[in-house]
Design an enzyme around this catalytic site. Structure first.
Site, mmCIF file in Angstrom:
data_model
loop_
_atom_site.group_PDB
_atom_site.id
_atom_site.type_symbol
_atom_site.label_atom_id
_atom_site.label_comp_id
_atom_site.label_asym_id
_atom_site.label_seq_id
_atom_site.Cartn_x
_atom_site.Cartn_y
_atom_site.Cartn_z
ATOM 1 N N GLY A 46 -0.308 3.935 -7.075
ATOM 2 C CA GLY A 46 0.556 4.522 -8.064
ATOM 3 C C GLY A 46 1.853 4.124 -7.890
ATOM 4 O O GLY A 46 2.237 2.754 -7.537
ATOM 5 N N GLU A 47 2.687 5.151 -7.547
ATOM 6 C CA GLU A 47 4.167 4.673 -7.328
ATOM 7 C C GLU A 47 4.518 6.017 -6.125
ATOM 8 O O GLU A 47 4.577 6.969 -6.389
ATOM 9 C CB GLU A 47 5.186 5.207 -8.561
ATOM 10 C CG GLU A 47 6.433 4.874 -8.397
ATOM 11 C CD GLU A 47 6.816 3.601 -7.480
ATOM 12 O OE1 GLU A 47 6.742 2.537 -7.830
ATOM 13 O OE2 GLU A 47 7.541 3.776 -6.482
ATOM 14 N N SER A 48 4.774 5.277 -4.788
ATOM 15 C CA SER A 48 5.042 6.046 -3.676
ATOM 16 C C SER A 48 6.107 7.003 -3.971
ATOM 17 O O SER A 48 6.121 8.276 -3.476
ATOM 18 C CB SER A 48 5.141 5.326 -2.416
ATOM 19 O OG SER A 48 6.324 4.278 -2.594
ATOM 20 N N CYS A 78 -2.432 1.299 -1.294
ATOM 21 C CA CYS A 78 -1.330 0.504 -1.921
ATOM 22 C C CYS A 78 -0.072 1.597 -1.798
ATOM 23 O O CYS A 78 0.525 1.844 -0.900
ATOM 24 C CB CYS A 78 -1.493 0.202 -3.243
ATOM 25 S SG CYS A 78 -0.377 -0.997 -4.070
ATOM 26 N N ARG A 107 7.861 -2.341 0.918
ATOM 27 C CA ARG A 107 7.285 -2.065 -0.526
ATOM 28 C C ARG A 107 7.522 -3.296 -1.411
ATOM 29 O O ARG A 107 8.446 -4.148 -0.948
ATOM 30 C CB ARG A 107 8.256 -0.988 -1.236
ATOM 31 C CG ARG A 107 8.049 0.101 -0.714
ATOM 32 C CD ARG A 107 8.839 1.379 -1.569
ATOM 33 N NE ARG A 107 8.626 1.470 -2.873
ATOM 34 C CZ ARG A 107 9.505 1.581 -3.594
ATOM 35 N NH1 ARG A 107 10.778 1.500 -3.486
ATOM 36 N NH2 ARG A 107 9.075 1.699 -4.915
ATOM 37 N N ILE A 136 -1.314 -5.126 -6.377
ATOM 38 C CA ILE A 136 -0.540 -4.754 -7.601
ATOM 39 C C ILE A 136 0.725 -4.389 -7.178
ATOM 40 O O ILE A 136 0.473 -3.095 -6.529
ATOM 41 C CB ILE A 136 -1.221 -3.571 -8.611
ATOM 42 C CG1 ILE A 136 -2.603 -4.314 -9.023
ATOM 43 C CG2 ILE A 136 -0.486 -3.733 -9.635
ATOM 44 C CD1 ILE A 136 -3.554 -3.212 -9.820
ATOM 45 N N ARG A 137 1.827 -5.119 -7.098
ATOM 46 C CA ARG A 137 3.168 -4.639 -6.657
ATOM 47 C C ARG A 137 2.786 -4.083 -5.162
ATOM 48 O O ARG A 137 3.607 -2.912 -4.989
ATOM 49 C CB ARG A 137 3.861 -3.706 -7.588
ATOM 50 C CG ARG A 137 4.352 -4.446 -8.740
ATOM 51 C CD ARG A 137 4.901 -3.298 -9.641
ATOM 52 N NE ARG A 137 3.987 -2.633 -10.364
ATOM 53 C CZ ARG A 137 4.107 -1.282 -9.981
ATOM 54 N NH1 ARG A 137 4.685 -0.615 -9.049
ATOM 55 N NH2 ARG A 137 2.963 -0.234 -10.412
ATOM 56 N N HIS A 177 -6.430 -2.540 -3.646
ATOM 57 C CA HIS A 177 -6.964 -1.486 -4.551
ATOM 58 C C HIS A 177 -8.549 -1.589 -4.672
ATOM 59 O O HIS A 177 -9.045 -1.998 -5.760
ATOM 60 C CB HIS A 177 -6.562 -1.448 -5.911
ATOM 61 C CG HIS A 177 -5.041 -0.965 -5.868
ATOM 62 N ND1 HIS A 177 -4.833 0.223 -6.176
ATOM 63 C CD2 HIS A 177 -4.111 -1.801 -6.055
ATOM 64 C CE1 HIS A 177 -3.329 0.246 -6.386
ATOM 65 N NE2 HIS A 177 -2.803 -0.983 -6.243
ATOM 66 N N GLU A 179 -10.923 0.466 -4.986
ATOM 67 C CA GLU A 179 -11.337 1.220 -6.149
ATOM 68 C C GLU A 179 -11.135 0.722 -7.633
ATOM 69 O O GLU A 179 -11.831 1.354 -8.627
ATOM 70 C CB GLU A 179 -10.274 2.549 -6.369
ATOM 71 C CG GLU A 179 -9.013 2.766 -6.746
ATOM 72 C CD GLU A 179 -7.955 1.915 -5.746
ATOM 73 O OE1 GLU A 179 -8.272 1.257 -4.690
ATOM 74 O OE2 GLU A 179 -6.944 2.108 -6.174
HETATM 75 N N1 GLN Z 1 5.099 -0.629 -5.669
HETATM 76 C C1 GLN Z 1 4.434 0.685 -5.471
HETATM 77 C C2 GLN Z 1 5.151 1.691 -4.550
HETATM 78 O O1 GLN Z 1 6.100 1.416 -4.105
HETATM 79 C C3 GLN Z 1 3.024 0.673 -5.293
HETATM 80 C C4 GLN Z 1 2.131 -0.146 -6.198
HETATM 81 C C5 GLN Z 1 0.635 0.510 -6.422
HETATM 82 O O2 GLN Z 1 0.188 1.206 -5.774
HETATM 83 N N2 GLN Z 1 -0.193 -0.457 -6.954
HETATM 84 O O3 GLN Z 1 4.530 2.773 -4.354
#
Ligand code: GLN
Length: 203
Positions: A46-48, A78, A107, A136-137, A177, A179
């Protein structure tokens, strides 16, 4: 064995599905009581920065840190990897982590042009065939301390090997990921080789 998936933000449902496929009791957790009640935790992608802010806002930060420190098996994918890392490069100002793994992650390390990609990876401990990995990112691991074992690596654009899966005692983290692929072998590795080995719990 009850495994919680931290349900503040991110792909919670997919982790619950992967864990359920491994035959464990998996549930979303987002309150102190729910987090006290589990024997292992998964921190989703997700987004840390958002997950950390929400953990702080809901007063879960110190509880999760303490449980991790006292040995609760925890797996982060991630954003979850970033949250388990002791140090973060390219963090936003004041970004907190739960920590626990003596490493530095970067990151969004793979750069814009390859924000998202898939590849096959050799994963130590999963021997039958390579693991399909969705990035993903994603972060990569810049450096690890002596307690950290690297389980999978990838070559970056310049040909340098970058760790993308690590284990440190009760903690597992992947940049990618599993999952999202329907291949639950990384979750099975977490359940069988970390949760069951360390807690001795069945079921
Ligand atoms: N770039 C996201 C972060 O800094 C992580 C991306 C992800 O979990 N797919 O949290």
């Amino acid at each position: 064995m009850k495994i919680g998936v931290l349900a503040l933000q991110g792909d919670v449902r997919e982790h619950i599905q992967s864990l359920s496929d491994c035959g464990v009791d998996a549930r979303a957790v987002k309150t102190k009581g729910e987090i006290q009640d589990i024997s292992a935790l998964v921190i989703p992608g997700g987004e840390s920065t958002t997950i950390a802010k929400l953990a702080r806002a809901f007063d879960l930060m110190d509880l999760i840190k303490d449980r991790i420190k006292s040995g609760m098996p925890t797996y982060g994918s991630c954003a979850g990897m970033i949250l388990l890392s002791d140090n973060v490069e390219d963090a936003i100002e004041g970004q907190e982590t739960f920590g626990g793994i003596d490493m530095t992650v970067r990151r969004n390390a793979f750069g814009r042009q390859v924000d998202s990609f898939e590849t096959e990876l050799k994963f130590k401990g999963i021997t039958d065939h390579p693991v399909r990995a969705v990035f993903i990112r994603a972060p990569w691991v810049e450096s690890v301390g002596p307690s950290v074992e690297v389980l999978a690596q990838i070559s970056d654009q310049d040909g340098n090997s970058r760790p993308v899966a690590v284990r440190s005692n009760n903690l597992l983290a992947t940049s990618f990921h599993p999952e999202l692929t329907g291949d639950n072998r990384v979750h099975r590795f977490f359940v069988e080789d970390i949760c069951r080995q360390l807690t001795g719990l069945k079921g």
